[in-house]
Scaffold this motif. Structure first.
Motif, PDB file in Angstrom:
ATOM      1  N   PRO A   1       1.356   2.884 -15.674  1.00 22.72           N
ATOM      2  CA  PRO A   1       0.860   1.675 -14.997  1.00 22.72           C
ATOM      3  C   PRO A   1       1.378   1.518 -13.574  1.00 22.72           C
ATOM      4  O   PRO A   1       0.663   1.018 -12.694  1.00 22.72           O
ATOM      5  CB  PRO A   1       1.363   0.541 -15.893  1.00 22.72           C
ATOM      6  CG  PRO A   1       1.571   1.167 -17.224  1.00 22.72           C
ATOM      7  CD  PRO A   1       2.030   2.565 -16.936  1.00 22.72           C
ATOM      8  N   LEU A   2       2.621   1.947 -13.338  1.00 20.76           N
ATOM      9  CA  LEU A   2       3.177   1.851 -11.983  1.00 20.76           C
ATOM     10  C   LEU A   2       2.433   2.784 -11.034  1.00 20.76           C
ATOM     11  O   LEU A   2       2.151   2.427  -9.883  1.00 20.76           O
ATOM     12  CB  LEU A   2       4.665   2.180 -11.996  1.00 20.76           C
ATOM     13  CG  LEU A   2       5.535   1.415 -12.998  1.00 20.76           C
ATOM     14  CD1 LEU A   2       6.979   1.839 -12.859  1.00 20.76           C
ATOM     15  CD2 LEU A   2       5.383  -0.080 -12.800  1.00 20.76           C
TER      16      LEU A   2
ATOM     17  N   ALA B   1      -4.210   2.599  -7.040  1.00 19.03           N
ATOM     18  CA  ALA B   1      -5.299   1.634  -6.887  1.00 19.03           C
ATOM     19  C   ALA B   1      -5.134   0.819  -5.614  1.00 19.03           C
ATOM     20  O   ALA B   1      -6.126   0.527  -4.911  1.00 19.03           O
ATOM     21  CB  ALA B   1      -5.352   0.709  -8.103  1.00 19.03           C
ATOM     22  N   ASN B   2      -3.896   0.453  -5.293  1.00 19.52           N
ATOM     23  CA  ASN B   2      -3.648  -0.287  -4.050  1.00 19.52           C
ATOM     24  C   ASN B   2      -4.075   0.545  -2.847  1.00 19.52           C
ATOM     25  O   ASN B   2      -4.723   0.042  -1.912  1.00 19.52           O
ATOM     26  CB  ASN B   2      -2.157  -0.636  -3.965  1.00 19.52           C
ATOM     27  CG  ASN B   2      -1.812  -1.438  -2.725  1.00 19.52           C
ATOM     28  OD1 ASN B   2      -2.650  -2.119  -2.154  1.00 19.52           O
ATOM     29  ND2 ASN B   2      -0.559  -1.359  -2.309  1.00 19.52           N
ATOM     30  N   PHE B   3      -3.737   1.826  -2.866  1.00 17.13           N
ATOM     31  CA  PHE B   3      -4.097   2.723  -1.767  1.00 17.13           C
ATOM     32  C   PHE B   3      -5.616   2.872  -1.657  1.00 17.13           C
ATOM     33  O   PHE B   3      -6.195   2.769  -0.566  1.00 17.13           O
ATOM     34  CB  PHE B   3      -3.450   4.095  -1.996  1.00 17.13           C
ATOM     35  CG  PHE B   3      -3.737   5.097  -0.926  1.00 17.13           C
ATOM     36  CD1 PHE B   3      -3.003   5.107   0.247  1.00 17.13           C
ATOM     37  CD2 PHE B   3      -4.738   6.043  -1.081  1.00 17.13           C
ATOM     38  CE1 PHE B   3      -3.261   6.036   1.249  1.00 17.13           C
ATOM     39  CE2 PHE B   3      -5.009   6.977  -0.092  1.00 17.13           C
ATOM     40  CZ  PHE B   3      -4.273   6.967   1.074  1.00 17.13           C
ATOM     41  N   VAL B   4      -6.285   3.111  -2.795  1.00 11.54           N
ATOM     42  CA  VAL B   4      -7.733   3.326  -2.786  1.00 11.54           C
ATOM     43  C   VAL B   4      -8.476   2.056  -2.380  1.00 11.54           C
ATOM     44  O   VAL B   4      -9.391   2.082  -1.540  1.00 11.54           O
ATOM     45  CB  VAL B   4      -8.207   3.806  -4.172  1.00 11.54           C
ATOM     46  CG1 VAL B   4      -9.732   3.848  -4.235  1.00 11.54           C
ATOM     47  CG2 VAL B   4      -7.634   5.186  -4.480  1.00 11.54           C
TER      48      VAL B   4
ATOM     49  N   TYR C   1       8.608  -0.972  -6.624  1.00 15.02           N
ATOM     50  CA  TYR C   1       7.497  -0.336  -5.904  1.00 15.02           C
ATOM     51  C   TYR C   1       6.230  -0.328  -6.756  1.00 15.02           C
ATOM     52  O   TYR C   1       5.119  -0.290  -6.233  1.00 15.02           O
ATOM     53  CB  TYR C   1       7.863   1.096  -5.502  1.00 15.02           C
ATOM     54  CG  TYR C   1       6.907   1.701  -4.495  1.00 15.02           C
ATOM     55  CD1 TYR C   1       6.813   1.183  -3.210  1.00 15.02           C
ATOM     56  CD2 TYR C   1       6.104   2.779  -4.828  1.00 15.02           C
ATOM     57  CE1 TYR C   1       5.939   1.726  -2.284  1.00 15.02           C
ATOM     58  CE2 TYR C   1       5.228   3.337  -3.910  1.00 15.02           C
ATOM     59  CZ  TYR C   1       5.144   2.804  -2.633  1.00 15.02           C
ATOM     60  OH  TYR C   1       4.270   3.335  -1.720  1.00 15.02           O
ATOM     61  N   GLY C   2       6.414  -0.379  -8.066  1.00 17.27           N
ATOM     62  CA  GLY C   2       5.271  -0.452  -8.956  1.00 17.27           C
ATOM     63  C   GLY C   2       4.685  -1.842  -9.077  1.00 17.27           C
ATOM     64  O   GLY C   2       3.667  -2.025  -9.752  1.00 17.27           O
TER      65      GLY C   2
ATOM     66  N   GLU D   1      -4.143  -7.465  -5.374  1.00 12.44           N
ATOM     67  CA  GLU D   1      -4.583  -8.227  -6.549  1.00 12.44           C
ATOM     68  C   GLU D   1      -5.357  -7.335  -7.521  1.00 12.44           C
ATOM     69  O   GLU D   1      -5.128  -7.368  -8.739  1.00 12.44           O
ATOM     70  CB  GLU D   1      -5.437  -9.411  -6.111  1.00 12.44           C
ATOM     71  CG  GLU D   1      -4.659 -10.495  -5.392  1.00 12.44           C
ATOM     72  CD  GLU D   1      -5.544 -11.529  -4.727  1.00 12.44           C
ATOM     73  OE1 GLU D   1      -4.998 -12.504  -4.167  1.00 12.44           O
ATOM     74  OE2 GLU D   1      -6.783 -11.373  -4.761  1.00 12.44           O
ATOM     75  N   GLY D   2      -6.263  -6.542  -6.976  1.00  8.30           N
ATOM     76  CA  GLY D   2      -7.033  -5.643  -7.824  1.00  8.30           C
ATOM     77  C   GLY D   2      -6.160  -4.607  -8.503  1.00  8.30           C
ATOM     78  O   GLY D   2      -6.335  -4.299  -9.695  1.00  8.30           O
TER      79      GLY D   2
END
Length: 468
Positions: free
Chosen positions: A238-239, A245-248, A111-112, A290-291
């Motif tokens: 980091p996970l 970050a994916n959510f934001v 999931y990370g 990706e980001g």
């Protein structure tokens, strides 16, 4: 006859994959052989105009996700973070709950954003040590690893950055967070049913006096001393960053670039002679993942520079090579699907599928079947969506079903029957653990059945409650 040609092409590709031959080589052979038997003069034009176009298009969209995911997994491994997470899980959950520990650690890593292949290599040494100390038969271990790495965190949990959850976004204009309630419910179903089965198998084996086993192969060395491991809080950071970050980014990218399209004019870049336009709805999920992965990589390297830097050059080469192979395998299957969809025999398949009245069941059956035939979740889903995405969308819209629900059903269906014996991940898992299909496939197949049932459970939940 035309249907038999399509069936023969699929059977040939499945046989080649089962025998261990390269899909990159045999997917075009299977596709063009079908074209040769249907319209011989069309072989060369179809190869250039359909197969290669589809294959290159897939690589263009998804290779960065494969590459960044592989590099992120590699730096997590090199930094010792994966070992730290496993050791902490054992310490806090307890050795008596071996299956729960393994599933939790695998789930956390996948999931990370860590590739499921990397997770198998990273977790196996600790899983073996845990099973050995608990005197649980080693042959049951692949089932726990499969449940943790190959199931709910791969395609069910909303927001997972695994490729199986990203591919549907470009077809349905959704995000990786599509249908969060249904995804969470489906994940819970898989975890509860899967752990219940594994615990039943463990108790049965231990009641018979069966221990860890003797004369085993590929036994790992003893785990790294806990004193040398990084802090588990640092290891998990980091996970968490990748997930947040994916959510934001999923929500902010449309704000920054506009909800529809963004155009780079020649005035902004003098070397560009024509406007460059990106359709934001198509790429927002890809850009977000990706980001997020890039941020995760930077964080790991910065926080464990001493451990990572010494082996980063060789490790990154290995990661990129593995990502390239995985992406090309799936892209080749995607090109195969594009060619098969162009054949008259596939119209017969499409007509048969149209007879399934429910659009969600239609999508689930189609994707599950093709994932099982190809032995690949992403490959089978790519073939199905390349050939039938418009059919799925039209059916869902006609039934007033949100495309977010269709996304979740398709993603989960791809991870259903994909783990048949010829699946690459299954073969890798058994090779890493030093076990055989005869010894350990029963538990893996049980997870396969549970994952498949979960898809139809989620469909039932949607129709009964309307939850998305």
């Amino acid at each position: 006859m035309t249907f038999l040609i399509v069936l023969a092409a699929l059977a040939f590709l499945m046989f080649a994959a089962y025998r261990g031959y390269s899909v990159i080589l045999f997917a075009p052979i299977a596709a063009l052989a079908a074209v040769l038997l249907t319209a011989p003069a069309a072989v060369a034009p179809v190869f250039s105009g359909i197969f290669m176009e589809k294959m290159v298009g897939f690589v263009k969209l998804y290779f960065p996700v494969f590459m960044l995911g592989a590099v992120f997994g590699k730096v997590i491994e090199l930094s010792g973070f994966s070992e730290s997470i496993v050791a902490a899980a054992i310490r806090y959950i307890g050795r008596s709950r071996a299956n729960a520990v393994i599933v939790a650690v695998c789930a956390l890593l996948t999931y990370g954003g860590v590739s499921l292949f990397v997770v198998v290599f990273a977790v196996y040494p600790f899983a073996a040590e845990l099973y050995r100390q608990s005197n649980i038969p080693k042959r049951l271990m692949p089932g726990a690893l499969a449940l943790g790495a190959f199931s709910f965190t791969m395609d069910s949990l909303p927001g997972t950055p695994q490729i199986q959850n990203i591919i549907p976004t470009t077809f349905f204009k959704t995000t990786s967070w599509a249908a969060p309630a249904l995804g969470a419910i489906g994940s819970l179903f898989i975890v509860v049913a899967g752990l219940s089965y594994l615990e039943w198998r463990r108790r049965t084996a231990m009641a018979k006096g069966e221990g860890y086993g003797a004369s085993l192969v590929n036994e790992p060395e003893r785990a790294t001393s806990a004193a040398r491991l990084p802090s588990p809080l640092l290891a998990i950071l980091p996970l968490v960053v990748v997930g947040v970050a994916n959510f934001v980014l999923t929500r902010m990218i449309p704000v920054w670039y506009g909800a529809d399209a963004y155009t780079v004019a020649p005035e902004a870049l003098p070397g560009v002679h024509a406007p460059v336009t990106a359709t934001i709805k198509t790429v927002v999920a890809i850009w977000a993942v990706e980001g997020a992965l890039l941020l995760g990589i930077v964080l790991v390297v910065a926080s464990a520079f001493g451990r990572v830097s010494a082996r980063f050059a060789d490790g990154s080469k290995t990661a990129v090579g593995g990502a390239l192979l995985a992406a090309m395998n799936t892209a080749s299957e995607y090109g195969f699907g594009g060619v098969i969809a162009a054949l008259p025999g596939f119209i017969v398949v499409g007509d048969a599928l149209k007879r399934i009245p429910d659009p969600l069941v239609n999508a689930a059956v189609s994707v599950s079947a093709l994932a099982g035939i190809t032995g690949s979740a992403s490959g089978g889903m790519s073939i199905a969506l390349a050939a039938m995405s418009n059919l799925f969308i039209q059916g869902a819209q006609a039934a007033h079903i949100p495309l977010e629900v269709l996304h979740r059903v398709v993603a989960m269906a791809s991870g259903g029957m994909d783990t048949l014996p010829h699946n690459g991940a299954v073969i890798t898992l058994l090779a890493v653990t030093g076990l055989t299909h005869r010894e350990s496939y029963r538990e893996i197949f049980a997870v396969t059945v549970i994952k498949t049932l979960a898809v139809f459970f989620v469909i039932a939940v949607y129709y009964l409650t309307g939850l998305v």
